[in-house]
Motif scaffolding. Structure first.
Motif, PDB file in Angstrom:
ATOM      1  N   PRO B 418      35.371  44.351  31.436  1.00  0.00           N
ATOM      2  CA  PRO B 418      34.205  44.684  30.608  1.00  0.00           C
ATOM      3  C   PRO B 418      32.964  43.834  30.917  1.00  0.00           C
ATOM      4  CG  PRO B 418      35.946  43.618  29.304  1.00  0.00           C
ATOM      5  CD  PRO B 418      36.522  43.869  30.652  1.00  0.00           C
ATOM      6  N   ASN B 419      33.116  42.509  30.955  1.00  0.00           N
ATOM      7  CA  ASN B 419      31.961  41.669  31.256  1.00  0.00           C
ATOM      8  C   ASN B 419      32.288  40.802  32.463  1.00  0.00           C
ATOM      9  OD1 ASN B 419      30.199  42.354  28.987  1.00  0.00           O
ATOM     10  ND2 ASN B 419      31.894  41.478  27.783  1.00  0.00           N
ATOM     11  N   PRO B 420      32.198  41.381  33.646  1.00  0.00           N
ATOM     12  CA  PRO B 420      32.731  40.676  34.801  1.00  0.00           C
ATOM     13  C   PRO B 420      31.987  39.368  35.083  1.00  0.00           C
ATOM     14  CG  PRO B 420      31.507  42.618  35.492  1.00  0.00           C
ATOM     15  CD  PRO B 420      31.593  42.675  34.001  1.00  0.00           C
ATOM     16  N   THR B 421      32.752  38.387  35.533  1.00  0.00           N
ATOM     17  CA  THR B 421      32.193  37.077  35.848  1.00  0.00           C
ATOM     18  C   THR B 421      32.274  36.856  37.357  1.00  0.00           C
ATOM     19  OG1 THR B 421      34.344  36.035  35.791  1.00  0.00           O
ATOM     20  CG2 THR B 421      33.125  36.151  33.697  1.00  0.00           C
ATOM     21  N   ARG B 422      31.826  35.682  37.747  1.00  0.00           N
ATOM     22  CA  ARG B 422      31.881  35.304  39.161  1.00  0.00           C
ATOM     23  C   ARG B 422      33.327  35.309  39.657  1.00  0.00           C
ATOM     24  NH1 ARG B 422      31.423  29.946  40.916  1.00  0.00           N
ATOM     25  NH2 ARG B 422      30.653  29.385  38.855  1.00  0.00           N
ATOM     26  N   LEU B 423      34.252  34.926  38.771  1.00  0.00           N
ATOM     27  CA  LEU B 423      35.664  34.933  39.167  1.00  0.00           C
ATOM     28  C   LEU B 423      36.150  36.367  39.394  1.00  0.00           C
ATOM     29  CD1 LEU B 423      38.296  33.410  39.684  1.00  0.00           C
ATOM     30  CD2 LEU B 423      38.732  33.429  37.221  1.00  0.00           C
ATOM     31  N   ASP B 424      35.693  37.278  38.549  1.00  0.00           N
ATOM     32  CA  ASP B 424      36.064  38.686  38.759  1.00  0.00           C
ATOM     33  C   ASP B 424      35.490  39.194  40.082  1.00  0.00           C
ATOM     34  OD1 ASP B 424      37.470  39.064  36.278  1.00  0.00           O
ATOM     35  OD2 ASP B 424      35.524  38.962  35.281  1.00  0.00           O
ATOM     36  N   LEU B 425      34.284  38.768  40.368  1.00  0.00           N
ATOM     37  CA  LEU B 425      33.669  39.164  41.642  1.00  0.00           C
ATOM     38  C   LEU B 425      34.527  38.675  42.803  1.00  0.00           C
ATOM     39  CD1 LEU B 425      31.284  40.221  43.410  1.00  0.00           C
ATOM     40  CD2 LEU B 425      30.368  37.896  43.282  1.00  0.00           C
ATOM     41  N   ALA B 426      34.940  37.392  42.712  1.00  0.00           N
ATOM     42  CA  ALA B 426      35.730  36.802  43.793  1.00  0.00           C
ATOM     43  C   ALA B 426      37.013  37.605  44.009  1.00  0.00           C
ATOM     44  CB  ALA B 426      36.062  35.355  43.451  1.00  0.00           C
ATOM     45  N   ARG B 427      37.656  37.982  42.893  1.00  0.00           N
ATOM     46  CA  ARG B 427      38.914  38.743  43.008  1.00  0.00           C
ATOM     47  C   ARG B 427      38.653  40.141  43.541  1.00  0.00           C
ATOM     48  NH1 ARG B 427      41.021  35.974  37.528  1.00  0.00           N
ATOM     49  NH2 ARG B 427      42.281  34.356  38.541  1.00  0.00           N
ATOM     50  N   TRP B 428      37.533  40.699  43.139  1.00  0.00           N
ATOM     51  CA  TRP B 428      37.172  42.052  43.615  1.00  0.00           C
ATOM     52  C   TRP B 428      36.931  42.052  45.130  1.00  0.00           C
ATOM     53  CZ3 TRP B 428      32.508  43.453  45.932  1.00  0.00           C
ATOM     54  CH2 TRP B 428      32.292  44.834  46.101  1.00  0.00           C
ATOM     55  N   LEU B 429      36.341  40.961  45.623  1.00  0.00           N
ATOM     56  CA  LEU B 429      36.047  40.902  47.062  1.00  0.00           C
ATOM     57  C   LEU B 429      37.314  41.117  47.885  1.00  0.00           C
ATOM     58  CD1 LEU B 429      33.597  37.835  47.336  1.00  0.00           C
ATOM     59  CD2 LEU B 429      33.034  40.232  47.812  1.00  0.00           C
ATOM     60  N   VAL B 430      38.438  40.587  47.387  1.00  0.00           N
ATOM     61  CA  VAL B 430      39.679  40.654  48.158  1.00  0.00           C
ATOM     62  C   VAL B 430      40.698  41.614  47.552  1.00  0.00           C
ATOM     63  CG1 VAL B 430      39.449  38.426  49.298  1.00  0.00           C
ATOM     64  CG2 VAL B 430      40.402  38.519  46.988  1.00  0.00           C
ATOM     65  N   ASP B 431      40.222  42.491  46.682  1.00  0.00           N
ATOM     66  CA  ASP B 431      41.081  43.554  46.171  1.00  0.00           C
ATOM     67  C   ASP B 431      41.296  44.559  47.307  1.00  0.00           C
ATOM     68  OD1 ASP B 431      41.926  46.037  44.988  1.00  0.00           O
ATOM     69  OD2 ASP B 431      41.338  45.197  43.038  1.00  0.00           O
ATOM     70  N   PRO B 432      42.553  44.920  47.572  1.00  0.00           N
ATOM     71  CA  PRO B 432      42.796  45.859  48.685  1.00  0.00           C
ATOM     72  C   PRO B 432      42.035  47.174  48.546  1.00  0.00           C
ATOM     73  CG  PRO B 432      44.850  44.898  47.940  1.00  0.00           C
ATOM     74  CD  PRO B 432      43.798  44.428  46.980  1.00  0.00           C
ATOM     75  N   ARG B 433      41.586  47.492  47.329  1.00  0.00           N
ATOM     76  CA  ARG B 433      40.811  48.727  47.189  1.00  0.00           C
ATOM     77  C   ARG B 433      39.391  48.571  47.717  1.00  0.00           C
ATOM     78  NH1 ARG B 433      41.784  49.503  40.984  1.00  0.00           N
ATOM     79  NH2 ARG B 433      41.807  47.255  41.280  1.00  0.00           N
ATOM     80  N   ASN B 434      38.980  47.311  47.881  1.00  0.00           N
ATOM     81  CA  ASN B 434      37.657  47.077  48.444  1.00  0.00           C
ATOM     82  C   ASN B 434      37.679  47.545  49.904  1.00  0.00           C
ATOM     83  OD1 ASN B 434      35.513  45.808  49.887  1.00  0.00           O
ATOM     84  ND2 ASN B 434      35.248  44.406  48.170  1.00  0.00           N
ATOM     85  N   PRO B 435      36.832  48.488  50.275  1.00  0.00           N
ATOM     86  CA  PRO B 435      36.936  49.068  51.623  1.00  0.00           C
ATOM     87  C   PRO B 435      36.417  48.141  52.723  1.00  0.00           C
ATOM     88  CG  PRO B 435      35.058  50.011  50.448  1.00  0.00           C
ATOM     89  CD  PRO B 435      35.764  49.123  49.462  1.00  0.00           C
ATOM     90  N   LEU B 436      35.733  47.082  52.351  1.00  0.00           N
ATOM     91  CA  LEU B 436      34.997  46.330  53.370  1.00  0.00           C
ATOM     92  C   LEU B 436      35.619  45.004  53.805  1.00  0.00           C
ATOM     93  CD1 LEU B 436      31.512  47.144  51.896  1.00  0.00           C
ATOM     94  CD2 LEU B 436      32.240  47.718  54.218  1.00  0.00           C
TER      95      LEU B 436
END
Lengths: 484, 716
Positions: B418-436
C-alpha cells in the motif's frame, strides 16, 4: 556526424590507414597502407584526431578560450552604469530580486534588501567604435576595434563548480563532454605532433572541479583536454626518464613497434595498429612539446608585448603559448586564470585584489589579439574572454564590500575567426542586472562558436543511452550580430 | 629482425580482413519498436536450448544458443585458444591478475580432462576475485575517495568498498546484494554491515563550496540516485524524464518523481565503523580526555587563589612585560579590586601560565584524536517522518508541481504494497517478475567477457537501445541467474567454461564481412585491460606487487604537479612500504585530480555511474608506459628478477621475462629479436660500469619493451 558508437569503432578501424605506417619505414607496409587508404574511404578518418570537414565551410579553424575563473565583475570593467553609480547605497527595488536565487542566499535571507553598489572605476570611450571600457583594462581598451563586447551574456547556475561545468559542457550534470572535446570530436585537429585540445592554467589555484572541466564525458577519451603544465614536464611523463638514454628510448620504440606489428599481423586486430601510431605520436610529442613551451626564442618585442618572461609561469606566458599552439595547428586551447571571485574581504576585495587580477590578465589578453592579428592568425582563430558568470549590481557586505555571483547578465568578449570587431552587442538595464537586448545564453555562445568552426550545433551529436546528446542540449542559437 | 617475408605472407590475409571490416556498412542498428510490447518490458521466458548438430563443440547450453545464431548466418566457431592464452585470459577476467610462471607450468602439464575447470574453481575461490568483480561494481556505484565538485575534500568510504569485495567473494546472492545496498538500513535489526552497504547511494558528490543552497544539492544527489538506480539495475534512462516526459520510452515525468520519492526521505549521516581495536583506543582517549577535563575543572574552581599566588611571585621585570591595564590593576590592593579588575588579573594569569596552555593543547589534541579514532563511512538512514515529494516543473526544484507518492514506473509491474518504501523498492528490483534486473545484470557480466554485451547498449534496454544480438541467449542467462539463486559465481563459471568463451580471438577474414564487431561471437575478442589492471600487470611481472585485500586507499607514486589541477593544491604523500605497490584499484581516487594513469587508461572519475568504460588508445598512454617513473621501476625490478630467478643463460632469461609479462614463451622469431636487442644494449652500455650493472641496464630495456607490448596490456 558520427551518430553512434558503431561509427566510432569505424574510426578506430580506420586509424590503420592513416599515420600508423610512419616510423616503420623499414617495413614495406607503408605503400600498402596508403593504397588501402584510398580504397577504403576518401575521407581521412584514420586517426581520431585527424582533421575532418565540418558541416559547412568554416570561418575559423581554432579557438582560444580565456576562461576568467571565479566570475569577473563586468561592472568594474565593461558594463558602464551611471545610474547605478548615482544610486549607490540605495536599496535595490524589490521587483528586481523577487523570486531570484543567489549564491550565499542565507547571507541576506531575512535581512534588509541589498543595496546597490556603483563602481568606483573611471570609464571612458575607446577606439573608433567608442566602446566604454574602464581604467582597469587599459590594454583591452586599446583593442576594442578588433573585438565584439557582449554585455548580455547569461547562464543558469550560480555556484562556481556547477557554473564552470555549464560553461564548458552546456550541462550541470557530470559526464558530458566539454567544448574542446566536442570540437575535436567534430573536426579533429591540424596538429600531428601535439594533442588537439590543450588546457593551460595560471593564478593562485587550479579551476574548481579540475579535470571535469576538460573531460570528454561520454565521448572517447581521445578527445579529452590535455593539461600543459607550467611546472615539471609540460605533459605528464613527457620526458624520457632519467637513466634511459635517447638511443635506448629510440631502440625501445622501434622494438615495441616491430613486435606490435608482428602481433598485429597475427591477430588482425586494428587496435594494435592504432597503438603503433600512438607510440609514434608520443615520440614526436617528446620533442614537439618542449619546443612548444620554450618561449626563449621569441623576440624581445613579442615578450614585451605580452609581458611574458621565460621560466616564470604566468597568464602572459600562457597567452603566448596559446598563440604558439594555434600556430602549430592545435584546435582548441583553453586558458584558466584564477581568481576573479570578488565577494569582498581578504583576498577577494574589489580594490587591490581585483586590480591585481586585472593587471595579471589585461595586457596579455590584448597582446594575444594583437599578436594573432599581426601574424595573420586572427582570421582563423576565435578568441573568447569571459568567466562562468558575472557579479551582482548589489554590494555584498563582508569585511569589505564586494559583489556576489550573478547569472542574469555578464560580459564576454570575442575576437577573430569571423567575429565582427569593433562593436558592442547587447545591453543591460540601468543597474546592469538583466539584459534588455540581445541576450546571449551559454548555449548561444556554444552554438556561435561551433558555427564559426563549420559545425551545426544541432547536428554535432553523439548517441549515448539511446539519446543524441549535443553541446547545446535542446536549445542554442547562433548570434547573427556577432558575425562579420 | 622479425622475418619480413614471414610477416608479409601473413599480412595478405590480415589486410583482406581489415579492408572488409572497414568497408562494412552499419548493418543492424535497430529501428524503433512499439513501446507497449517492447521486449525488455516483458518478463523473460525460459527458452528451450536449441537442438543442433554441433560436432561435439558445445560444452554447455550457452554454446547451443551461440552456435544456433552462427549457423543461421552460415558461420562456424573458431578453434579453442592455446592453453597459455586461455589461462591468461581467464585469470585476468576472474581475478585481474596474470598466472604466475608456476601456475602456467602446472596448467600446461595437467593433461586431465578437467584441468581448465580446476583452474576456474581456484580462481573463483581467490580473494582477488572479489577485487576484480568488485571494481566493476564500484564503477557502477561511482565509488571515489573524495567529495567532488569544487572543494573535493577527502572522504572515508573504503568500508563500503571492502563490503563490496567481501560480498562478492562470499558470493552473496545478487538479490541480497541489491537489497542491502538500496535499503540495508531498513532491514529488521539491520547489522553494521548492512548499514555500510547503503553507502552505494552515498557515493554521490557533496558540494562543499561556500554560498550554496543546501536543498539544491540534496536534490541533485537524489536525482543522481534515481538515474543510477535506473541505469544500474533496470538499464533504463529514467533520468531523461526529469524535466519532461521521456521522449522515447513510456516513462512520464511523474514517474521520475514517484521514483524520486523513494529516495527523498533519507538522512545522510556518517556511521562509525570500528576496525580492529579502534573502539578500545577511542575509549582510552575518552578516558584521558575526561581525566584531564576534571583536572581542569578543579583548577578552574580555584583559579582566583592560583592567580593570587602567581601575582605574589611576580618580579619587577616580569611585571614590566604585562599590559598597561594589568599593571594598573596590580597597583590596586587585592581586597579593594572590582570584579572586572579581578578578572583582568585572572586573564593575565591564564595567558602567562604554561600549565594552562599545555593542558588546553592536550585537550584539543585529544579531541581531534577522538574524532578520528574510529573509521567512519557515509550511509543512508530513513527518516521517521517522510518528506512530501512534488513533481518539479521542468526539473526545477524551486518550482513545485503536483504532489506524488512513491511508485515504480507505470509501464513496469507494480509493487504489491500500500505505501511502498525504499525497502519495498529494493525487493521489487530483484523480484523475478521484474523483467529487467536479471537481464541487465547478466548482460553486464557478459560484456566483461566478450567486450560487448548481448545488448550492446548495456545501460539502455529501452526502445532506443540496440536490442539483444541473441535474445534467447539473454533470456536463458537471465532466468538461469534467478534459478541459480542469483549466484554470480555460478554464472561466471558457466560462461568461462563455455566453448564460446574458450575460442581463439584471432580475426578471421570470412567473419569481417558478416560480423565486423564480433556480435555473433564466432571468435573471442581482444580487449585492452582496464587502467587498474594495466598497473597490476607491471606490479606483478616485476614481483613488486603487494596483494593485500582491502583497507584504506593508498597513494602510489605519481608525477609531480598532478594535484595542482584542482581548486586546492592538495598534497599527494606517496605511501611508504608495501602500500605503494598495492593493486591499482586501491589508488586513492580524488575525483577532481585523479591519478594520471587512471585517467589516461579510461578509468572513471566517479562523478557519475559508469556501467561501461570506453577504451581509448592514445599517445598519453604510450607516454605513461614508456616514461613514468613507476613503469621504469617495474621494468628495472623485472630485469633484476629475471637475472636472479631464471637459469643463467640469455635464452632462458628471455623465456622467463616473456612468461612474466605475457604468460607465454616467445616464438623463435621473437626470441631472436629480443636477444639481438639485448646484445645491442650490452654493447652500447658504458664499459666503465660493473658487469652486473651493464647486464641490469640492458635487461631493463628488454623488460621495458616487453611491458610496453600491446599484448602485455591486452586480454587476448
Amino acid at each position: 556526424m558520427y551518430d553512434d558508437q558503431a561509427n566510432l569503432r569505424d574510426i578506430t578501424r580506420r586509424h590503420l590507414f592513416g599515420r600508423c605506417a610512419i616510423g616503420l619505414g623499414s617495413i614495406a607496409l607503408a605503400s600498402l597502407l596508403n593504397e588501402s587508404a584510398h580504397a577504403a574511404e576518401k575521407r581521412d578518418m584514420a586517426h581520431p584526431l585527424s582533421p575532418r570537414p565540418g558541416h559547412f565551410p568554416a570561418r575559423a579553424k581554432n579557438v582560444i578560450h580565456l576562461f576568467m575563473a571565479g566570475g569577473p565583475s563586468q561592472l568594474e570593467m565593461f558594463d558602464y552604469k551611471p545610474k547605478l553609480i548615482e544610486l549607490n547605497g540605495e536599496q535595490i527595488p524589490e521587483s528586481f530580486i523577487k523570486g531570484k536565487r543567489f549564491a550565499f542566499m542565507s547571507s541576506f535571507a531575512g535581512k534588509e534588501r541589498p543595496r546597490l553598489l556603483g563602481s568606483r572605476r573611471k570609464f571612458s570611450r575607446h577606439g573608433q567604435s567608442g566602446a566604454w571600457v574602464s581604467e582597469m583594462m587599459p590594454h583591452t581598451a586599446g583593442i576594442v576595434d578588433d573585438i565584439s563586447i557582449v554585455r548580455s551574456a547569461a547562464t543558469d547556475v550560480f555556484n562556481h563548480a556547477p557554473a564552470k561545468l555549464f560553461m564548458n559542457t552546456g550541462s550541470t550534470q557530470f559526464g558530458r563532454p566539454s567544448m574542446g572535446a566536442w570540437v575535436t570530436y567534430g573536426i579533429g585537429s591540424e596538429s600531428r605532433d601535439l594533442p588537439g585540445f590543450v588546457v593551460l592554467q595560471s593564478g593562485p589555484r587550479g579551476p574548481r572541479g579540475g579535470a571535469v572541466n576538460w573531460a570528454s564525458g561520454m565521448l572517447p577519451s581521445s578527445y579529452q583536454g590535455v593539461p600543459l603544465r607550467s611546472v615539471g614536464d609540460p605533459i605528464v611523463d613527457l620526458k624520457t626518464p632519467a637513466g634511459i638514454s635517447e638511443l635506448q628510448q629510440r631502440d625501445t620504440l622501434d622494438a615495441v613497434g616491430e613486435m606490435n606489428l608482428k602481433r598485429f599481423v597475427e591477430t588482425g586486430d586494428p587496435e594494435i595498429a592504432t597503438r603503433i601510431a600512438a607510440y609514434e605520436m608520443a615520440y614526436r610529442m617528446q620533442s614537439s612539446a618542449p619546443e612548444l613551451i620554450d618561449i626563449s626564442g621569441e623576440s624581445k618585442q613579442t615578450l614585451k608585448l605580452y609581458g611574458a618572461e621565460p621560466g616564470k609561469p604566468s597568464f602572459a606566458n600562457n597567452c603566448l603559448l596559446a598563440r604558439r599552439l594555434v600556430e602549430r595547428g592545435v584546435r582548441f586551447v583553453q586558458l584558466y586564470h584564477t581568481d576573479w571571485d570578488s565577494h569582498g574581504g581578504p583576498g577577494q576585495n574589489l580594490e587591490g585584489d581585483f586590480e591585481k587580477v586585472c593587471r595579471e590578465t589585461d595586457q596579455a589578453a590584448a597582446a594575444l589579439v594583437t599578436d594573432l592579428k599581426q601574424r595573420g592568425l586572427l582570421d582563423d582563430t576565435v578568441v573568447v574572454w569571459g568567466g562562468e558568470f558575472g557579479r551582482t549590481p548589489m554590494g555584498e557586505n563582508r569585511t569589505t564590500t564586494g559583489r556576489n555571483h550573478h547569472i542574469d547578465a555578464f560580459t564576454v568578449w570575442m575576437a577573430g575567426g569571423g567575429i565582427r570587431g569593433g562593436q558592442v552587442v547587447g545591453a543591460t538595464d540601468d543597474f546592469g542586472f538583466a539584459p534588455v537586448q540581445d541576450r546571449m545564453h551559454v548555449h548561444d555562445l556554444h552554438a556561435t562558436l561551433l558555427h564559426q568552426l563549420g559545425l551545426d550545433h544541432k547536428r554535432l551529436t553523439f548517441k549515448f543511452q539511446g539519446r543524441d546528446f549535443r553541446l547545446t542540449d535542446v536549445s542554442g542559437k547562433v548570434i547573427g550580430k556577432l558575425l562579420a | 629482425m622479425v622475418g619480413i617475408a614471414q610477416l608479409q605472407h601473413r599480412w595478405t590475409a590480415a589486410l583482406a580482413c581489415l579492408l572488409a571490416s572497414t568497408c562494412a556498412a552499419r548493418a543492424d542498428w535497430p529501428t524503433t519498436r512499439p513501446t507497449t510490447s517492447h521486449w525488455a518490458f516483458v518478463a523473460p521466458q525460459r527458452p528451450a536450448v536449441p537442438a543442433l548438430k554441433d560436432g561435439g563443440w558445445s560444452r554447455n547450453p550457452i554454446d547451443y544458443f551461440v552456435l544456433d545464431r552462427l549457423q543461421s548466418q552460415g558461420l562456424s566457431p573458431s578453434p579453442e585458444a592455446p592453453k597459455a592464452t586461455l589461462l591468461r585470459r581467464v585469470s585476468l577476467d576472474l581475478i585481474g591478475l596474470q598466472p604466475t610462471p608456476a601456475e602456467l607450468d602446472a596448467f600446461l602439464n595437467d593433461a586431465s580432462a578437467d584441468a581448465y575447470e580446476k583452474v576456474v574453481d581456484r580462481l573463483l575461490a581467490s580473494p582477488h576475485y572479489g577485487e576484480r568483480w568488485g571494481k566493476h561494481w564500484l564503477d557502477a556505484a561511482r565509488y571515489g575517495d573524495s567529495n567532488g565538485y569544487s572543494i573535493d575534500g577527502a572522504r572515508s568510504m573504503w568500508r563500503y568498498r571492502d563490503w563490496v569485495i567481501d560480498a562478492i567473494n562470499r558470493d552473496m546472492p545478487f538479490d541480497e546484494f541489491t537489497i542491502e545496498q538500496i535499503a540495508g538500513d531498513m532491514l529488521p535489526n539491520a547489522t553494521l554491515e548492512q548499514k555500510i552497504a547503503t553507502g552505494f547511494h552515498r557515493n554521490t558528490q557533496i558540494n562543499q563550496e561556500g554560498g550554496i543552497d543546501e536543498e539544491q544539492f540534496r536534490v541533485e544527489a537524489i536525482v543522481d540516485r534515481v538515474n543510477t538506480t535506473g541505469s544500474v539495475f533496470l538499464g533504463l534512462t529514467i533520468g531523461c524524464a526529469q524535466c519532461h516526459n521521456h521522449k522515447f520510452d513510456p516513462i512520464a515525468q511523474a514517474d521520475f518523481y514517484r521514483f524520486f520519492a523513494f529516495f527523498n526521505s533519507c538522512d545522510e549521516p556518517e556511521l562509525k565503523t570500528p576496525v580492529g581495536d579502534q573502539l578500545k583506543r577511542e575509549s582510552e582517549i575518552r578516558y584521558q580526555y575526561a581525566t584531564l577535563e576534571m583536572e581542569k575543572q578543579e583548577f578552574e574552581h580555584r583559579i582566583a587563589e592560583k592567580a593570587a599566588a602567581w601575582e605574589s611571585t611576580l618580579t619587577g621585570a616580569e611585571k614590566a612585560t604585562l599590559g598597561e591595564n594589568v599593571r594598573a590593576v596590580l597597583s590596586v590592593a587585592g581586597d579593594s579590586r572590582t570584579k572586572a579588575q579581578r578578572d583582568t588579573i585572572i586573564s593575565a594569569f591564564r595567558a602567562a601560565s604554561p600549565e594552562i596552555r599545555e593542558r588546553d593543547r592536550k585537550l584539543a589534541a585529544l579531541k581531534k584524536d577522538q574524532a578520528g579514532a574510529v573509521t567512519r563511512t557515509l550511509v543512508l538512514q530513513e527518516r521517521r517522518e517522510p518528506r512530501q515529494t512534488h513533481v518539479f516543473i521542468k526539473g526545477d526544484f524551486t518550482r513545485h508541481g503536483d504532489p506524488v507518492t512513491p511508485a515504480v514506473p507505470a509501464i513496469l509491474p507494480q509493487i504489491d504494497a500500500p505505501n511502498p518504501t525504499r525497502l519495498d523498492l529494493a525487493r521489487w528490483l530483484v523480484d523475478p517478475r521484474n523483467p529487467l534486473t536479471a537481464r541487465v545484470t547478466v548482460n553486464r557480466v557478459w560484456q566483461h567477457y566478450f567486450g560487448l554485451g548481448v545488448v550492446e547498449t548495456e545501460n539502455d534496454f529501452g526502445t532506443q537501445g540496440s536490442g539483444p544480438s541473441n535474445p534467447k541467449l539473454l533470456d536463458w542467462l537471465a532466468t538461469e541467474l534467478v534459478n541459480r539463486r542469483w549466484s554470480r559465481k555460478a554464472i561466471h563459471r558457466l560462461i568461462v567454461t563455455s566453448a564460446t568463451y574458450r575460442q581463439s580471438s584471432i580475426a578471421r577474414p570470412q567473419l569481417a564481412d558478416v560480423d565486423p564487431y564480433n556480435r555473433l561471437l564466432a571468435r573471442q575478442s581482444r580487449v585492452r585491460l582496464d587502467a587498474e589492471i594495466v598497473r597490476d600487470v607491471g606490479l606483478q611481472a616485476s614481483g613488486l606487487l603487494c596483494d593485500t585485500v582491502g583497507g584504506p586507499s593508498v597513494f602510489p607514486s605519481q608525477p609531480d604537479g598532478v594535484m595542482g589541477l584542482g581548486q586546492f593544491k592538495r598534497e599527494w604523500k606517496t605511501s611508504a612500504g608495501p602500500d605503494q605497490y598495492r593493486r591499482g584499484m586501491y589508488t586513492f581516487l580524488w575525483r577532481s585530480t585523479p591519478h594520471p594513469l587512471l585517467t589516461a587508461f579510461d578509468a572513471t572519475n566517479a562523478t557519475a555511474s559508469c556501467t561501461r568504460r570506453l577504451r581509448s588508445n592514445t599517445p598519453l598512454q604510450a607516454l605513461i608506459l614508456l616514461n613514468d617513473q613507476a613503469c621504469l621501476e617495474f621494468a628495472r625490478a623485472m630485469a633484476s628478477r629475471v637475472l636472479h630467478e631464471a637459469p643463467p643463460d640469455d635464452s632462458a632469461r628471455v623465456d622467463y621475462a616473456f612468461r612474466l609479462a605475457v604468460t607465454r614463451l616467445p616464438e623463435p622469431a621473437e626470441k631472436t629479436f629480443l636477444l639481438q636487442l639485448l646484445n645491442k644494449q650490452l654493447n652500447s652500455t658504458p664499459q666503465s660500469l660493473k658487469k652486473e650493472d651493464q647486464s641490469l641496464a640492458a635487461w631493463t630495456i628488454v623488460a621495458r619493451v616487453i611491458l610496453n607490448l600491446d599484448e602485455a596490456i591486452t586480454r587476448e
